[in-house]
Motif scaffolding. Structure first.
Motif, PDB file in Angstrom:
ATOM      1  N   VAL A 442      71.044  76.620  31.895  1.00 55.50           N
ATOM      2  CA  VAL A 442      71.130  75.373  32.815  1.00 55.50           C
ATOM      3  C   VAL A 442      71.998  76.619  33.956  1.00 55.50           C
ATOM      4  CG1 VAL A 442      73.470  74.557  32.974  1.00 55.50           C
ATOM      5  CG2 VAL A 442      72.333  74.544  30.069  1.00 55.50           C
ATOM      6  N   GLY A 443      71.719  76.024  34.735  1.00 57.83           N
ATOM      7  CA  GLY A 443      71.804  75.917  36.239  1.00 57.83           C
ATOM      8  C   GLY A 443      72.520  74.924  37.053  1.00 57.83           C
ATOM      9  N   GLY A 444      73.407  74.783  38.066  1.00 56.03           N
ATOM     10  CA  GLY A 444      73.882  74.475  38.105  1.00 56.03           C
ATOM     11  C   GLY A 444      74.732  74.886  39.870  1.00 56.03           C
ATOM     12  N   ILE A 445      75.371  73.268  39.598  1.00 52.91           N
ATOM     13  CA  ILE A 445      76.490  73.902  41.001  1.00 52.91           C
ATOM     14  C   ILE A 445      77.334  72.227  41.047  1.00 52.91           C
ATOM     15  CG2 ILE A 445      75.328  72.528  42.626  1.00 52.91           C
ATOM     16  CD1 ILE A 445      76.140  74.167  45.002  1.00 52.91           C
ATOM     17  N   ARG A 446      78.633  72.872  41.096  1.00 56.69           N
ATOM     18  CA  ARG A 446      80.243  71.994  41.103  1.00 56.69           C
ATOM     19  C   ARG A 446      81.100  72.469  41.693  1.00 56.69           C
ATOM     20  NH1 ARG A 446      80.679  74.468  35.002  1.00 56.69           N
ATOM     21  NH2 ARG A 446      81.336  76.218  35.549  1.00 56.69           N
ATOM     22  N   GLY A 447      81.945  70.999  42.518  1.00 61.90           N
ATOM     23  CA  GLY A 447      82.152  71.761  43.793  1.00 61.90           C
ATOM     24  C   GLY A 447      83.330  69.845  44.206  1.00 61.90           C
ATOM     25  N   ASP A 448      83.825  70.590  45.131  1.00 63.41           N
ATOM     26  CA  ASP A 448      84.938  68.962  45.713  1.00 63.41           C
ATOM     27  C   ASP A 448      83.799  68.488  46.827  1.00 63.41           C
ATOM     28  OD1 ASP A 448      86.846  69.729  43.989  1.00 63.41           O
ATOM     29  OD2 ASP A 448      87.542  71.266  46.018  1.00 63.41           O
ATOM     30  N   LEU A 449      84.134  66.646  46.784  1.00 65.02           N
ATOM     31  CA  LEU A 449      83.691  66.115  47.685  1.00 65.02           C
ATOM     32  C   LEU A 449      84.745  65.715  48.657  1.00 65.02           C
ATOM     33  CD1 LEU A 449      80.732  64.153  45.452  1.00 65.02           C
ATOM     34  CD2 LEU A 449      80.893  65.455  47.167  1.00 65.02           C
ATOM     35  N   SER A 450      85.379  66.894  49.027  1.00 69.42           N
ATOM     36  CA  SER A 450      87.053  66.027  49.930  1.00 69.42           C
ATOM     37  C   SER A 450      86.810  65.192  50.873  1.00 69.42           C
ATOM     38  CB  SER A 450      87.231  67.537  50.774  1.00 69.42           C
ATOM     39  OG  SER A 450      86.225  67.960  51.865  1.00 69.42           O
ATOM     40  N   PHE A 451      85.772  64.770  51.551  1.00 69.98           N
ATOM     41  CA  PHE A 451      86.059  63.519  51.924  1.00 69.98           C
ATOM     42  C   PHE A 451      85.554  62.102  51.664  1.00 69.98           C
ATOM     43  CE2 PHE A 451      81.385  64.045  50.865  1.00 69.98           C
ATOM     44  CZ  PHE A 451      80.983  63.436  50.889  1.00 69.98           C
ATOM     45  N   LEU A 452      86.079  62.313  49.934  1.00 73.87           N
ATOM     46  CA  LEU A 452      85.990  61.259  48.884  1.00 73.87           C
ATOM     47  C   LEU A 452      87.928  61.202  48.167  1.00 73.87           C
ATOM     48  CD1 LEU A 452      83.111  60.444  47.796  1.00 73.87           C
ATOM     49  CD2 LEU A 452      83.931  58.828  50.032  1.00 73.87           C
ATOM     50  N   GLY A 453      88.299  62.528  48.689  1.00 74.50           N
ATOM     51  CA  GLY A 453      90.031  62.769  47.934  1.00 74.50           C
ATOM     52  C   GLY A 453      89.870  63.913  47.584  1.00 74.50           C
ATOM     53  N   ASP A 454      90.140  63.267  46.051  1.00 72.76           N
ATOM     54  CA  ASP A 454      89.871  64.213  45.012  1.00 72.76           C
ATOM     55  C   ASP A 454      88.467  64.181  43.930  1.00 72.76           C
ATOM     56  OD1 ASP A 454      90.466  62.054  43.199  1.00 72.76           O
ATOM     57  OD2 ASP A 454      92.128  62.816  42.588  1.00 72.76           O
ATOM     58  N   TRP A 455      87.446  63.750  44.670  1.00 71.04           N
ATOM     59  CA  TRP A 455      86.427  63.687  43.835  1.00 71.04           C
ATOM     60  C   TRP A 455      85.767  64.819  43.757  1.00 71.04           C
ATOM     61  CZ3 TRP A 455      83.260  59.162  41.308  1.00 71.04           C
ATOM     62  CH2 TRP A 455      83.914  58.074  40.866  1.00 71.04           C
ATOM     63  N   LYS A 456      84.745  65.231  42.720  1.00 67.49           N
ATOM     64  CA  LYS A 456      84.177  66.558  42.216  1.00 67.49           C
ATOM     65  C   LYS A 456      83.174  66.287  42.052  1.00 67.49           C
ATOM     66  CE  LYS A 456      88.586  68.917  40.903  1.00 67.49           C
ATOM     67  NZ  LYS A 456      87.770  69.608  41.694  1.00 67.49           N
ATOM     68  N   TYR A 457      81.933  67.648  42.069  1.00 66.83           N
ATOM     69  CA  TYR A 457      80.048  67.078  41.445  1.00 66.83           C
ATOM     70  C   TYR A 457      80.003  67.723  40.721  1.00 66.83           C
ATOM     71  CZ  TYR A 457      79.396  70.179  44.963  1.00 66.83           C
ATOM     72  OH  TYR A 457      78.973  71.522  45.286  1.00 66.83           O
ATOM     73  N   ASP A 458      79.329  67.608  40.066  1.00 67.20           N
ATOM     74  CA  ASP A 458      78.713  68.829  39.528  1.00 67.20           C
ATOM     75  C   ASP A 458      77.572  68.001  39.078  1.00 67.20           C
ATOM     76  OD1 ASP A 458      78.130  70.919  37.276  1.00 67.20           O
ATOM     77  OD2 ASP A 458      79.272  69.884  35.740  1.00 67.20           O
ATOM     78  N   ALA A 459      75.945  69.141  39.306  1.00 75.47           N
ATOM     79  CA  ALA A 459      74.862  69.504  38.814  1.00 75.47           C
ATOM     80  C   ALA A 459      74.334  70.022  38.743  1.00 75.47           C
ATOM     81  CB  ALA A 459      73.896  68.518  40.830  1.00 75.47           C
ATOM     82  N   PHE A 460      73.470  69.708  37.590  1.00 76.22           N
ATOM     83  CA  PHE A 460      72.768  70.550  37.046  1.00 76.22           C
ATOM     84  C   PHE A 460      71.654  70.244  36.339  1.00 76.22           C
ATOM     85  CE2 PHE A 460      75.289  67.754  34.341  1.00 76.22           C
ATOM     86  CZ  PHE A 460      74.316  68.329  32.818  1.00 76.22           C
ATOM     87  N   VAL A 461      71.425  71.322  35.787  1.00 77.50           N
ATOM     88  CA  VAL A 461      69.104  71.445  35.304  1.00 77.50           C
ATOM     89  C   VAL A 461      69.806  71.702  34.084  1.00 77.50           C
ATOM     90  CG1 VAL A 461      67.150  72.098  35.020  1.00 77.50           C
ATOM     91  CG2 VAL A 461      67.943  71.636  37.786  1.00 77.50           C
ATOM     92  N   ASN A 462      69.635  71.681  32.689  1.00 82.54           N
ATOM     93  CA  ASN A 462      69.239  72.421  31.387  1.00 82.54           C
ATOM     94  C   ASN A 462      67.682  72.151  30.805  1.00 82.54           C
ATOM     95  OD1 ASN A 462      69.969  72.758  28.863  1.00 82.54           O
ATOM     96  ND2 ASN A 462      70.662  71.076  28.532  1.00 82.54           N
ATOM     97  N   TYR A 463      67.440  73.209  30.849  1.00 85.36           N
ATOM     98  CA  TYR A 463      65.765  73.339  29.829  1.00 85.36           C
ATOM     99  C   TYR A 463      65.920  74.156  28.531  1.00 85.36           C
ATOM    100  CZ  TYR A 463      61.737  75.122  29.633  1.00 85.36           C
ATOM    101  OH  TYR A 463      59.938  75.430  28.720  1.00 85.36           O
ATOM    102  N   ASN A 464      65.719  73.424  27.122  1.00 85.36           N
ATOM    103  CA  ASN A 464      65.396  73.979  26.572  1.00 85.36           C
ATOM    104  C   ASN A 464      64.193  73.963  26.034  1.00 85.36           C
ATOM    105  OD1 ASN A 464      69.149  73.897  25.141  1.00 85.36           O
ATOM    106  ND2 ASN A 464      68.100  71.766  26.744  1.00 85.36           N
ATOM    107  N   LEU A 465      63.527  75.757  24.931  1.00 89.58           N
ATOM    108  CA  LEU A 465      62.240  75.978  24.906  1.00 89.58           C
ATOM    109  C   LEU A 465      62.338  76.522  23.607  1.00 89.58           C
ATOM    110  CD1 LEU A 465      59.227  76.057  24.849  1.00 89.58           C
ATOM    111  CD2 LEU A 465      59.155  78.006  26.260  1.00 89.58           C
ATOM    112  N   ALA A 466      61.993  75.875  22.419  1.00 91.22           N
ATOM    113  CA  ALA A 466      61.922  75.994  21.160  1.00 91.22           C
ATOM    114  C   ALA A 466      60.450  76.722  20.579  1.00 91.22           C
ATOM    115  CB  ALA A 466      62.674  75.208  19.960  1.00 91.22           C
ATOM    116  N   GLU A 467      59.678  77.866  20.147  1.00 94.71           N
ATOM    117  CA  GLU A 467      59.380  78.699  19.971  1.00 94.71           C
ATOM    118  C   GLU A 467      58.959  78.672  18.799  1.00 94.71           C
ATOM    119  OE1 GLU A 467      57.359  80.949  22.996  1.00 94.71           O
ATOM    120  OE2 GLU A 467      56.260  79.020  24.097  1.00 94.71           O
TER     121      GLU A 467
END
Length: 999
Positions: A442-467
């Protein structure tokens, strides 16, 4: 009296509540009530700006309109549960049906042998969504039917807590969240290292468990990193390691006298182990006889014969064993089979974050999980060899018999020739093994959207592989038939031979191709039928075959949440998100499996397919009233999701919830919504796969013993006229395939919950008291499933219309001339499944002396568990029947005193009764189809040193309770005479010791 009132008087709750009152002077209780959510530790946890499982909205309090149970790992280790799979599979929420674990190594299960899954509400693992830190955990396993998360891959020592949402939540999480959601949450912010080991040893031997782990982390001004390394091993527990599992009988009881009515072993005078009868369901394994047509003076003289050296009967040297009581059997190799299969798991987990100080004070984060599972199962194999008329390997009395047992298939050298003798040999034990490698990044970035007040964001990629790779030993069809096609060996040949009557014979293929290396089949005699075979022959026909499975799942998501606007009672909050997910399966069986060269075993093609989905969801939470008289809190929550699958199109789901607290000590909560489950890629694309179930599942075995005029007897007689003693000698072929070509559609479900939380403010001397009672109901329509080969056979042969229009017989091919069966069992959309129940969660805590006493009770009362296959069918009322208990629960008393903790635990499974389900009257029926309540007791003690080390010692199943017994012929989920139910303890009395050191 109302049904609900009756349930409140259940003896389990009364007994436990009375005990709590006696100890504490007040009622004892606990829930993990979502309003003031507590966990299973003795310390309170203060959480700020959390996201509760089942919602995407951040809040200052651990509140939710949906019931959420929190399990703290610290309390689970104290109870002797050292792995995450053990914790999840022992939860009361998972007690409504069987959990797939290492008890089921010898059965065909989703994910293949060795996989461990969790099923909430008895609705199946594929309807339970598993998350790790709020993100999907991809499926893992072997063979073509991989669709659920394998709990073996989860870390344990790194886990902080587990949140179980006991409600549908597809509007928040998408597909699969039908019965509920399991969210495993790991620890963060570590600045120390801990080594831990846990050992468990059974008093009767076998099934020992060892776990070793290292957990630690470091933090800096802008970064943190933490992780764990773990190893867990469970040793084999064989069928013969326990007295109760070492002898399968018919287990019939005279209802008038209580006497046993089983077949009697003339050697011991006791009920015969591993018998053969119309009550099939025992683990019988035939050997040391042949199925043949012997003719004396032009008269048929029996069909089944065992060697009788020196015997002078109808056929000299052979004894007729058509009577099942006289039939030889092979218990020894059965006792070596795995009762609980061994496994090893290796797990590495790492999470790290770094403060970027940009992009809204953003934090970049990564999470990596790598795991390997090595598992195996010990089974037993019967070798069935078909000798054609005139074969020199067949004894003279049978060699030229006009009686045909079968006709050889068309794809071998002996095609179309009549079989006059089928030898049944207990070949020995075999081993099936799996290696599954799983990685999740999993790799991502999360932070504040200060121009929208207390809004936050979280964007990520989740990769699963089973062999995964899976290896099992199988007889190879071409080699078996090459070995049976023998000719007189040329003089001076170097090819393997078998000598019969002074004449050497070799495989015909050896005379055609000198490099063929074929080893001829053995002569039919007492030696070969007894299982003593040339090792060269064993090695020639019995070979390891290997397949490979890949399952890949990737998710791309972005979630935004924050305040919407101000309301008189507070700020309205919301969350919105976008998600794209793709899944792919590629299962490639062994070459011999693909070309159908596995003798009397699975044939499968390549399962390959993929699916993807695009989704958008929205959630809002509105505080309507707060801190008013008779309205301390009234909060409304609503969520919706739009889904578009490549495979079947678009769908929408919604959920609404309400939290209402008229007083600080009394709260009500409720939800209503819809969920869905898209057909898994294996359910869509499973390649045509042929497998075999035991001939014991043939409904017409010895149909002459069935009641005259019964539907099954009438149907069997129409197919097998004049054969009342018919006993199937060949396995039943079951063909399975995916349903994409038939337009397989998604499942849909409706769910409702309503809960009451009672938390009175008592004087300090009376302690703290919490009660939560939650009613829930889930209805699933258009369910994706297979009926099952054995189930289809029963439905077909118990249908009054039978072959003249019976719907179930459309799935069962007419019998071949030899009486064998073939069943078509593809994935289809069947009708409906319903579940409804009450969850009790009670906790009482108070100071006692210089320590703290805590009493916890968790119980689930299933009101109904119904299903039906087709819309016009009546519902099958499964609740309270075998494998589907009405009541499950556990109770814990814990006392913390200085550095010491003392714990007592009780687990409970209610009565189960299937007399009505099978149409039997317990007053007259010899079948035992009901089992009594099942309880186990445990105790442990912990010492925590000021030097940061601790030790836990305990005993589980103190009274050594064994699984409850029932009659054969009801289900194949039986070991010995015991019910193969995951809520029972198969290990017996077990001592465990856990040591940990922090530095």
């Amino acid at each position: 009296m109302s049904d609900t009132a009756t349930r409140l008087r259940h003896p389990f709750l009364l007994v436990v509540a009375a005990g709590a009152l006696a100890v504490s002077g007040a009622a004892a209780a606990q829930d993990t009530p979502a309003e003031n959510q507590t966990d299973d530790s003795s310390e309170e946890t203060t959480i700020e700006q959390v996201v509760v499982t089942g919602s995407r909205v951040r809040r200052d309090e651990f509140t939710s309109a949906a019931p959420v149970q929190v399990i703290n790992r610290e309390g689970s280790v104290l109870a002797g549960l050292s792995t995450t799979k053990e914790i999840l599979q022992s939860s009361t929420t998972s007690g409504g049906g069987n959990q797939i674990n290492n008890y089921f190594g010898g059965f065909v299960t989703e994910g293949g042998p060795g996989a461990n899954t969790v099923s909430l509400r008895g609705l199946g693992a594929i309807r339970t969504l598993v998350l790790l830190n709020g993100r999907r955990l991809g499926p893992a396993g072997t063979r073509g039917q991989v669709g659920s998360a394998d709990l073996n891959v989860l870390p344990a020592a790194m886990v902080e807590r587990i949140e179980i949402l006991k409600d549908g939540a597809s509007s928040i999480y998408g597909s699969d969240a039908v019965a509920g959601v399991v969210n495993v949450i790991t620890r963060r912010g570590l600045n120390e290292f801990t080594f831990e080991t846990s050992q468990a040893h059974t008093f009767d031997g076998g099934g020992e468990r060892s776990v070793y782990s290292v957990v630690g982390g470091l933090t800096g001004e802008r970064w943190e990193i933490s992780g764990s390394l773990e190893f867990a091993e469970r040793e084999n527990l064989a069928v013969g390691d326990r007295d109760w599992s070492s002898c399968s009988t018919e287990y019939l009881i005279d209802p008038a006298t209580g006497d046993r009515l089983d077949q009697i072993d003339i050697r011991t005078g006791e009920p015969r182990c591993f018998p053969i009868s119309n009550l099939s369901g025992t683990n019988f394994l035939a050997h040391n006889y042949i199925v043949a047509g012997g003719v004396v003076a032009g008269m048929l003289a029996g069909l089944r014969w065992a060697p009788q050296p020196g015997g002078t009967g109808v056929i000299p040297g052979w004894q007729n064993v058509d009577n099942p009581i006289d039939r030889p059997f092979a218990p020894d190799i059965l006792l070596n089979e795995s009762l609980i299969s061994p496994a090893k798991s290796y797990t590495a987990f790492l999470n790290a974050s770094y403060d970027l100080r940009t992009l809204g004070d953003a934090e970049a984060y990564v999470e990596v999980l790598a795991a390997r599972r090595d598992s195996e199962q010990i089974g037993s194999r019967q070798l069935s060899l078909d000798y054609v008329r005139g074969s020199p390997l067949v004894p003279l009395p049978f060699r030229t018999s006009p009686v045909t047992i079968a006709v050889n298939p068309a794809n071998v050298a002996l095609a179309g020739q009549p079989v006059v003798a089928r030898s049944l040999i207990a070949f020995g034990n075999d081993v099936t093994s799996q290696e599954v490698d799983f990685i999740r990044a999993v790799g991502g970035i999360r932070g504040d959207l200060s121009f929208l007040g207390d809004w936050k964001y979280d964007a990520f990629v989740n990769y699963n592989l089973a062999e995964g790779s899976y290896t099992f030993e199988s007889f190879l069809t071409d080699r078996v038939y090459n070995s049976l096609d023998v000719v007189v060996a040329p003089p001076g040949t170097s090819a393997p031979t078998v000598v019969v009557g002074g004449v050497a014979y070799t495989c015909r293929v050896n005379t055609i191709n000198a490099a063929a290396g074929c080893v001829p089949a053995p002569e039919v005699n007492a030696t070969s039928l007894g299982g003593t075979l040339d090792q060269r022959y064993r090695d020639y026909i019995f070979r390891p075959v290997t397949g490979k499975t890949i399952f890949e799942e990737a998710t791309f998501a972005a979630i935004f949440d924050g305040s919407l606007f101000d309301m008189p009672a507070g700020r309205a909050k919301g969350a919105v998100g976008l998600e794209y997910r793709t899944s792919r399966i590629n299962d490639t069986p062994s070459e011999d499996s693909i070309r159908q060269n596995l003798y009397n075993l699975t044939a499968a093609g390549i399962t390959k397919g993929d699916d993807s989905v695009s989704e958008v969801f929205l959630e809002v939470e509105l505080p309507l009233l707060r801190n008013l008289a008779f309205a301390k809190d009234l909060t409304f929550n609503a969520s919706g999701r739009y889904t578009d699958y490549d495979s079947y199109g678009a769908d929408e789901t919604y959920k609404v919830g309400l939290n209402f607290a008229p007083f600080n000590w009394l709260k009500f909560r409720g939800t209503k919504g819809t969920s869905y489950r898209a057909p898994g890629v294996y359910e869509q694309f499973l390649a045509p796969t042929s497998g075999f179930i035991s001939s014991q599942n043939d409904p017409c075995n010895q149909w002459g013993t069935l009641p005259v005029g019964s539907i099954r007897r009438t149907n069997c007689e129409s197919e097998l006229p004049g054969q009342p003693n018919f006993l199937a000698s060949s396995s039943i072929r079951v063909d399975v395939g995916g349903g994409a070509a038939q337009g397989l559609e998604s499942e849909t479900s409706d769910a409702e919950t309503f809960g009451i939380i009672f938390q009175p403010s008592l004087p300090a001397a009376y302690g703290d008291f919490q009660v939560a009672l939650d009613w829930w109901k889930i209805d699933i329509d258009n369910q994706v499933s297979r009926i099952g080969g054995a189930g289809l056979l029963r439905l077909c042969y118990d249908d009054p219309q039978f072959r003249a229009g019976g719907r179930y017989c459309n799935f069962v091919d007419p019998r071949t001339p030899g009486g064998t069966l073939r069943v078509q069992d593809n994935f289809i959309n069947i009708a409906t499944q319903k579940a409804e129940g009450l969850d009790w969660n009670i906790r009482y805590t108070r100071g006692l002396g210089t320590g703290t006493l805590r009493l916890d009770l968790r119980a689930t009362d299933y009101i109904l568990q119904d299903d039906k296959l087709f819309p016009t069918d009546d519902f099958d009322r499964n609740n309270g029947t075998l494998f589907v208990p009405e009541w499950v629960g556990d109770f814990e008393a814990r006392y913390d005193w200085r550095e010491w903790t003392f714990r007592y635990g009780l687990t409970y499974v209610g009565k189960m009764d299937s007399y009505e389900f099978f149409g039997e009257d317990p007053a007259t029926s010899p079948f035992v189809l009901a089992v009594n309540e099942y309880m186990t007791h445990s105790a442990s003690v912990r010492y925590i040193s000021k030097n940061k080390w601790q030790v836990i010692a305990g005993i589980n199943n103190i009274t050594d309770e064994e699984p409850k017994k029932f009659s054969a012929g009801v289900t194949s989920l039986r070991q010995g005479d015991g019910l193969l139910y995951s809520g029972y303890d198969f290990f017996g009395r077990t001592a465990y010791l856990t040591l940990s050191l922090t530095f």
